[in-house]
Motif scaffolding. Structure first.
Motif, mmCIF file in Angstrom:
data_model
loop_
_atom_site.group_PDB
_atom_site.id
_atom_site.type_symbol
_atom_site.label_atom_id
_atom_site.label_comp_id
_atom_site.label_asym_id
_atom_site.label_seq_id
_atom_site.Cartn_x
_atom_site.Cartn_y
_atom_site.Cartn_z
ATOM 1 N N VAL A 81 -14.017 -27.419 -1.606
ATOM 2 C CA VAL A 81 -13.202 -28.636 -1.626
ATOM 3 C C VAL A 81 -11.762 -28.268 -1.968
ATOM 4 C CG1 VAL A 81 -12.903 -30.909 -2.669
ATOM 5 C CG2 VAL A 81 -15.208 -29.994 -2.304
ATOM 6 N N GLN A 82 -10.823 -28.706 -1.148
ATOM 7 C CA GLN A 82 -9.422 -28.337 -1.329
ATOM 8 C C GLN A 82 -8.594 -29.574 -1.694
ATOM 9 O OE1 GLN A 82 -8.876 -25.200 -1.350
ATOM 10 N NE2 GLN A 82 -10.851 -24.648 -0.503
ATOM 11 N N PRO A 83 -7.497 -29.377 -2.420
ATOM 12 C CA PRO A 83 -6.644 -30.510 -2.802
ATOM 13 C C PRO A 83 -5.810 -31.009 -1.637
ATOM 14 C CG PRO A 83 -5.666 -28.466 -3.544
ATOM 15 C CD PRO A 83 -7.004 -28.101 -2.965
ATOM 16 N N TYR A 84 -5.223 -32.178 -1.817
ATOM 17 C CA TYR A 84 -4.370 -32.793 -0.798
ATOM 18 C C TYR A 84 -2.918 -32.815 -1.280
ATOM 19 C CZ TYR A 84 -8.742 -34.515 1.250
ATOM 20 O OH TYR A 84 -9.993 -34.608 1.803
ATOM 21 N N SER A 103 -17.045 -16.916 1.995
ATOM 22 C CA SER A 103 -16.049 -16.491 1.004
ATOM 23 C C SER A 103 -15.290 -17.652 0.369
ATOM 24 C CB SER A 103 -15.068 -15.501 1.638
ATOM 25 O OG SER A 103 -15.701 -14.268 1.901
ATOM 26 N N PRO A 104 -14.783 -18.639 1.153
ATOM 27 C CA PRO A 104 -14.067 -19.748 0.503
ATOM 28 C C PRO A 104 -14.919 -20.493 -0.516
ATOM 29 C CG PRO A 104 -13.632 -19.727 2.858
ATOM 30 C CD PRO A 104 -14.725 -18.737 2.625
ATOM 31 N N GLY A 105 -16.181 -20.738 -0.160
ATOM 32 C CA GLY A 105 -17.053 -21.458 -1.083
ATOM 33 C C GLY A 105 -17.371 -20.658 -2.332
ATOM 34 N N GLU A 106 -17.621 -19.349 -2.177
ATOM 35 C CA GLU A 106 -17.927 -18.514 -3.329
ATOM 36 C C GLU A 106 -16.699 -18.326 -4.218
ATOM 37 O OE1 GLU A 106 -20.814 -17.550 -4.277
ATOM 38 O OE2 GLU A 106 -21.908 -18.258 -2.515
ATOM 39 N N TRP A 107 -15.506 -18.448 -3.629
ATOM 40 C CA TRP A 107 -14.277 -18.315 -4.414
ATOM 41 C C TRP A 107 -13.950 -19.581 -5.201
ATOM 42 C CZ3 TRP A 107 -10.552 -15.471 -6.479
ATOM 43 C CH2 TRP A 107 -9.362 -16.095 -6.826
ATOM 44 N N THR A 108 -14.323 -20.741 -4.655
ATOM 45 C CA THR A 108 -13.918 -22.021 -5.231
ATOM 46 C C THR A 108 -14.269 -22.172 -6.711
ATOM 47 O OG1 THR A 108 -14.004 -23.133 -3.085
ATOM 48 C CG2 THR A 108 -14.176 -24.520 -5.034
ATOM 49 N N PRO A 109 -15.471 -21.785 -7.190
ATOM 50 C CA PRO A 109 -15.742 -21.936 -8.627
ATOM 51 C C PRO A 109 -14.742 -21.203 -9.509
ATOM 52 C CG PRO A 109 -17.782 -21.526 -7.436
ATOM 53 C CD PRO A 109 -16.671 -21.313 -6.463
ATOM 54 N N TRP A 110 -14.209 -20.084 -9.028
ATOM 55 C CA TRP A 110 -13.248 -19.324 -9.830
ATOM 56 C C TRP A 110 -11.896 -20.032 -9.846
ATOM 57 C CZ3 TRP A 110 -15.070 -15.225 -12.523
ATOM 58 C CH2 TRP A 110 -16.330 -14.749 -12.159
ATOM 59 N N ALA A 111 -11.517 -20.610 -8.702
ATOM 60 C CA ALA A 111 -10.283 -21.392 -8.667
ATOM 61 C C ALA A 111 -10.396 -22.616 -9.573
ATOM 62 C CB ALA A 111 -9.977 -21.822 -7.233
ATOM 63 N N VAL A 112 -11.553 -23.272 -9.544
ATOM 64 C CA VAL A 112 -11.778 -24.433 -10.403
ATOM 65 C C VAL A 112 -11.744 -24.029 -11.875
ATOM 66 C CG1 VAL A 112 -13.460 -26.201 -11.066
ATOM 67 C CG2 VAL A 112 -13.058 -25.698 -8.649
ATOM 68 N N ALA A 113 -12.277 -22.848 -12.186
ATOM 69 C CA ALA A 113 -12.280 -22.374 -13.569
ATOM 70 C C ALA A 113 -10.856 -22.195 -14.096
ATOM 71 C CB ALA A 113 -13.052 -21.061 -13.669
ATOM 72 N N ILE A 114 -9.974 -21.654 -13.247
ATOM 73 C CA ILE A 114 -8.572 -21.492 -13.648
ATOM 74 C C ILE A 114 -7.929 -22.852 -13.892
ATOM 75 C CG2 ILE A 114 -6.306 -20.649 -12.924
ATOM 76 C CD1 ILE A 114 -7.740 -18.508 -11.287
ATOM 77 N N ILE A 115 -8.199 -23.804 -12.992
ATOM 78 C CA ILE A 115 -7.632 -25.144 -13.123
ATOM 79 C C ILE A 115 -8.140 -25.817 -14.398
ATOM 80 C CG2 ILE A 115 -7.484 -27.427 -12.091
ATOM 81 C CD1 ILE A 115 -5.879 -25.182 -10.686
ATOM 82 N N GLN A 116 -9.436 -25.715 -14.653
ATOM 83 C CA GLN A 116 -9.995 -26.333 -15.848
ATOM 84 C C GLN A 116 -9.461 -25.682 -17.120
ATOM 85 O OE1 GLN A 116 -14.262 -26.274 -15.405
ATOM 86 N NE2 GLN A 116 -14.263 -28.106 -14.113
ATOM 87 N N TRP A 126 -3.187 -27.552 -9.358
ATOM 88 C CA TRP A 126 -4.053 -27.628 -8.187
ATOM 89 C C TRP A 126 -4.058 -26.255 -7.528
ATOM 90 C CZ3 TRP A 126 -0.317 -30.939 -9.653
ATOM 91 C CH2 TRP A 126 -0.689 -32.261 -9.941
ATOM 92 N N ALA A 127 -5.122 -25.960 -6.794
ATOM 93 C CA ALA A 127 -5.208 -24.659 -6.121
ATOM 94 C C ALA A 127 -5.829 -24.833 -4.745
ATOM 95 C CB ALA A 127 -6.023 -23.668 -6.944
ATOM 96 N N LEU A 128 -5.113 -24.401 -3.728
ATOM 97 C CA LEU A 128 -5.643 -24.336 -2.371
ATOM 98 C C LEU A 128 -6.084 -22.895 -2.162
ATOM 99 C CD1 LEU A 128 -6.042 -25.922 0.298
ATOM 100 C CD2 LEU A 128 -3.845 -24.986 1.035
ATOM 101 N N VAL A 129 -7.372 -22.648 -2.327
ATOM 102 C CA VAL A 129 -7.945 -21.298 -2.388
ATOM 103 C C VAL A 129 -7.279 -20.563 -3.560
ATOM 104 C CG1 VAL A 129 -8.591 -19.234 -1.091
ATOM 105 C CG2 VAL A 129 -8.290 -21.399 0.117
ATOM 106 N N ASP A 130 -6.378 -19.623 -3.289
ATOM 107 C CA ASP A 130 -5.738 -18.873 -4.375
ATOM 108 C C ASP A 130 -4.291 -19.292 -4.589
ATOM 109 O OD1 ASP A 130 -4.977 -17.835 -1.883
ATOM 110 O OD2 ASP A 130 -4.499 -15.883 -2.738
ATOM 111 N N ASP A 131 -3.839 -20.321 -3.889
ATOM 112 C CA ASP A 131 -2.446 -20.754 -3.934
ATOM 113 C C ASP A 131 -2.308 -21.912 -4.922
ATOM 114 O OD1 ASP A 131 0.198 -21.136 -3.433
ATOM 115 O OD2 ASP A 131 -0.010 -21.575 -1.299
ATOM 116 N N GLY A 132 -1.893 -21.591 -6.165
ATOM 117 C CA GLY A 132 -1.802 -22.591 -7.204
ATOM 118 C C GLY A 132 -0.455 -23.289 -7.245
ATOM 119 N N VAL A 133 -0.462 -24.568 -7.583
ATOM 120 C CA VAL A 133 0.755 -25.373 -7.655
ATOM 121 C C VAL A 133 0.742 -26.169 -8.957
ATOM 122 C CG1 VAL A 133 2.015 -27.319 -6.658
ATOM 123 C CG2 VAL A 133 1.071 -25.568 -5.171
#
Length: 240
Positions: free
Chosen positions: A21-24, A116-129, A150-157
């Protein structure tokens, strides 16, 4: 190495992995407007953070490495130019075979795998949390609100008002979270020097956002690229 995994992906649908799931863009836009109303007259800043290598930081289970292998046909004599003069000649260069199959085994996630995108997402969510679990220690200076990202894959904003040290605290927290989740070299320092500076106008996932003017637009080079591509397509259709 470009590893074509189309055949493997057919038997490994992305739906069998965590949802990517990606941000908008509208989420970032709403945050900008919220800060503008919350602190009228205070500049609102945008900054980006990037994870270095992203998928390559996640190790595969040993039993799965056979699914991430590929062979490369190559000529050993073509590698002789890379051998330093006077140094030992690798044993593989002494072979008489004209071609040798080099077996490449991936030990980490690859960019061509559908999962790969799905397996990466929990790590991106962990950084956000991680970053969103903090608020400034000195609310009288930096504001009492929790940090957000917010993070679109590895691109954080990140979007923060210029209150005290708040923007820089947020940036430090994002980097700390990335290192805690993915190791000491997880933060892309080159990208920080290029796009990590806090400012009122920044490119958010391909869209230029101006917090001062409350505008969002496509970058000029992207518009020109689309116009040129459309012109070439129309010319091709005319010839056909």
């Amino acid at each position: 190495v470009v590893h074509d995994q189309q055949e493997f992906n057919e038997s490994c649908p992305k739906e069998t992995h965590p949802p990517a799931v990606q941000p908008y863009h509208r989420q970032v836009a709403r945050q900008i407007l919220w800060w503008t109303q919350r602190y009228p007259g205070i500049p609102i800043y945008i900054a980006k953070r990037d994870v270095n290598g992203a998928f390559r930081l996640l190790w595969l289970a040993p039993q799965d490495t056979e699914l991430f292998t590929t062979t490369l046909p190559w000529r050993p004599e073509e590698m002789e130019a890379e051998v330093k003069e006077g140094g030992p000649v690798p044993r593989v260069l002494r072979t008489a075979a004209s071609y040798v199959n080099m077996l490449v085994i991936y030990l980490v996630l690859s960019f061509g795998w559908s999962g790969s995108p799905g397996e990466w997402t929990p790590w991106a969510v962990a950084i956000i949390q991680y970053i969103q679990s903090f608020r400034p220690r000195r609310p009288e200076r930096d504001g009492p609100e929790r940090f957000r990202a917010w993070a679109l894959v590895d691109d954080g904003v990140m979007v923060e008002p210029c209150l005290g040290h708040r923007p820089w605290l947020a940036g430090n927290l994002y980097e700390a979270g990335a290192r805690r989740m993915l190791g000491p070299d997880a933060v892309n320092e080159d990208k920080i020097r290029l796009e990590g500076r806090w400012r009122e106008c920044g490119t958010v996932w391909g869209v230029d956002m101006d917090t001062q003017g409350s505008t969002a637009s496509l970058p000029e080079n992207r518009i020109l690229k689309g116009a040129v591509s459309y012109t070439h397509l129309r010319a091709h259709e005319t010839v056909l």
